[in-house]
Write a protein that holds these residues in place. Structure first.
Motif, mmCIF file in Angstrom:
data_model
loop_
_atom_site.group_PDB
_atom_site.id
_atom_site.type_symbol
_atom_site.label_atom_id
_atom_site.label_comp_id
_atom_site.label_asym_id
_atom_site.label_seq_id
_atom_site.Cartn_x
_atom_site.Cartn_y
_atom_site.Cartn_z
ATOM 1 N N MET A 1 -18.084 26.119 37.549
ATOM 2 C CA MET A 1 -18.342 24.696 37.320
ATOM 3 C C MET A 1 -19.474 24.164 38.190
ATOM 4 S SD MET A 1 -16.680 23.526 34.861
ATOM 5 C CE MET A 1 -17.069 21.818 35.138
ATOM 6 N N ALA A 2 -19.652 24.709 39.373
ATOM 7 C CA ALA A 2 -20.721 24.226 40.254
ATOM 8 C C ALA A 2 -22.080 24.375 39.575
ATOM 9 C CB ALA A 2 -20.694 24.973 41.580
ATOM 10 N N ASP A 3 -22.319 25.524 38.973
ATOM 11 C CA ASP A 3 -23.588 25.741 38.268
ATOM 12 C C ASP A 3 -23.724 24.801 37.073
ATOM 13 O OD1 ASP A 3 -24.177 27.748 40.057
ATOM 14 O OD2 ASP A 3 -23.639 29.385 38.686
ATOM 15 N N ALA A 4 -22.649 24.637 36.339
ATOM 16 C CA ALA A 4 -22.682 23.771 35.158
ATOM 17 C C ALA A 4 -22.949 22.315 35.549
ATOM 18 C CB ALA A 4 -21.364 23.875 34.399
ATOM 19 N N MET A 5 -22.310 21.855 36.609
ATOM 20 C CA MET A 5 -22.485 20.464 37.022
ATOM 21 C C MET A 5 -23.868 20.207 37.615
ATOM 22 S SD MET A 5 -19.846 18.983 35.965
ATOM 23 C CE MET A 5 -20.015 17.380 36.705
ATOM 24 N N LYS A 6 -24.436 21.205 38.274
ATOM 25 C CA LYS A 6 -25.807 21.047 38.783
ATOM 26 C C LYS A 6 -26.798 20.927 37.630
ATOM 27 C CE LYS A 6 -25.119 23.696 42.972
ATOM 28 N NZ LYS A 6 -25.367 24.992 43.600
ATOM 29 N N LYS A 7 -26.580 21.726 36.613
ATOM 30 C CA LYS A 7 -27.506 21.759 35.482
ATOM 31 C C LYS A 7 -27.332 20.556 34.548
ATOM 32 C CE LYS A 7 -30.386 24.148 32.829
ATOM 33 N NZ LYS A 7 -31.701 24.568 33.176
ATOM 34 N N HIS A 8 -26.102 20.066 34.411
ATOM 35 C CA HIS A 8 -25.807 18.990 33.454
ATOM 36 C C HIS A 8 -24.929 17.911 34.096
ATOM 37 C CE1 HIS A 8 -27.325 21.677 30.335
ATOM 38 N NE2 HIS A 8 -26.565 22.616 30.863
ATOM 39 N N PRO A 9 -25.454 17.150 35.054
ATOM 40 C CA PRO A 9 -24.623 16.149 35.743
ATOM 41 C C PRO A 9 -24.177 14.993 34.841
ATOM 42 C CG PRO A 9 -26.910 15.923 36.402
ATOM 43 C CD PRO A 9 -26.823 17.168 35.557
ATOM 44 N N ASP B 1 -6.250 27.521 36.311
ATOM 45 C CA ASP B 1 -7.197 27.533 37.433
ATOM 46 C C ASP B 1 -8.531 26.900 37.059
ATOM 47 O OD1 ASP B 1 -5.386 28.752 39.137
ATOM 48 O OD2 ASP B 1 -6.063 30.776 38.611
ATOM 49 N N SER B 2 -9.028 27.198 35.877
ATOM 50 C CA SER B 2 -10.315 26.619 35.484
ATOM 51 C C SER B 2 -10.196 25.114 35.245
ATOM 52 C CB SER B 2 -10.880 27.324 34.254
ATOM 53 O OG SER B 2 -10.034 27.175 33.148
ATOM 54 N N THR B 3 -9.052 24.664 34.759
ATOM 55 C CA THR B 3 -8.842 23.226 34.571
ATOM 56 C C THR B 3 -8.777 22.509 35.911
ATOM 57 O OG1 THR B 3 -7.672 23.606 32.496
ATOM 58 C CG2 THR B 3 -7.314 21.483 33.573
ATOM 59 N N ILE B 4 -8.070 23.080 36.864
ATOM 60 C CA ILE B 4 -7.988 22.485 38.203
ATOM 61 C C ILE B 4 -9.374 22.452 38.847
ATOM 62 C CG2 ILE B 4 -7.048 22.797 40.530
ATOM 63 C CD1 ILE B 4 -5.077 21.677 38.419
ATOM 64 N N GLU B 5 -10.147 23.520 38.697
ATOM 65 C CA GLU B 5 -11.511 23.539 39.238
ATOM 66 C C GLU B 5 -12.345 22.421 38.622
ATOM 67 O OE1 GLU B 5 -15.457 26.402 39.545
ATOM 68 O OE2 GLU B 5 -13.772 27.048 38.311
ATOM 69 N N THR B 6 -12.210 22.224 37.333
ATOM 70 C CA THR B 6 -12.963 21.184 36.633
ATOM 71 C C THR B 6 -12.598 19.796 37.138
ATOM 72 O OG1 THR B 6 -13.063 22.566 34.668
ATOM 73 C CG2 THR B 6 -13.447 20.221 34.358
ATOM 74 N N MET B 7 -11.337 19.576 37.425
ATOM 75 C CA MET B 7 -10.877 18.257 37.854
ATOM 76 C C MET B 7 -11.347 17.893 39.263
ATOM 77 S SD MET B 7 -9.423 17.219 35.181
ATOM 78 C CE MET B 7 -8.483 15.802 35.648
ATOM 79 N N GLN B 8 -11.939 18.822 39.982
ATOM 80 C CA GLN B 8 -12.448 18.546 41.323
ATOM 81 C C GLN B 8 -13.751 17.743 41.293
ATOM 82 O OE1 GLN B 8 -10.434 19.388 43.897
ATOM 83 N NE2 GLN B 8 -9.126 20.165 42.258
ATOM 84 N N TYR B 9 -14.354 17.625 40.135
ATOM 85 C CA TYR B 9 -15.630 16.917 40.003
ATOM 86 C C TYR B 9 -15.388 15.494 39.527
ATOM 87 C CZ TYR B 9 -17.687 21.435 40.700
ATOM 88 O OH TYR B 9 -18.036 22.633 41.251
ATOM 89 N N PRO B 10 -16.205 14.549 39.991
ATOM 90 C CA PRO B 10 -16.022 13.148 39.574
ATOM 91 C C PRO B 10 -16.141 12.994 38.062
ATOM 92 C CG PRO B 10 -17.835 13.363 41.158
ATOM 93 C CD PRO B 10 -17.339 14.732 40.860
ATOM 94 N N GLN B 11 -15.338 12.138 37.538
ATOM 95 C CA GLN B 11 -15.331 11.889 36.090
ATOM 96 C C GLN B 11 -16.347 10.840 35.733
ATOM 97 O OE1 GLN B 11 -13.117 13.712 34.024
ATOM 98 N NE2 GLN B 11 -12.944 14.834 35.918
#
Length: 50
Positions: free
Chosen positions: A16-24, A40-50
């Motif tokens: 997700m870090a790479d995805a969020m950097k590329k497409h904020p 696990d991937s859902t929990i990782e995703t929820m760590q980013y601001p909505q």
């Protein structure tokens, strides 16, 4: 993927870090995570601001 008769390409990222950097500005997530990694991937995703 195909939408009607038109092909649509979706970017794929390992984390997700790479995805969020590329497409904020993104506001939709399509997850093809397997049953074992979906939580696990859902929990990782929820760590980013909505």
């Amino acid at each position: 993927f195909y939408w009607g008769h038109k092909e649509i390409l979706l970017p794929v990222y390992k984390n997700m870090a790479d995805a969020m950097k590329k497409h904020p500005e993104v506001d939709v997530l399509i997850s093809f995570a397997s049953l074992r990694s979906a939580y696990d991937s859902t929990i990782e995703t929820m760590q980013y601001p909505q």
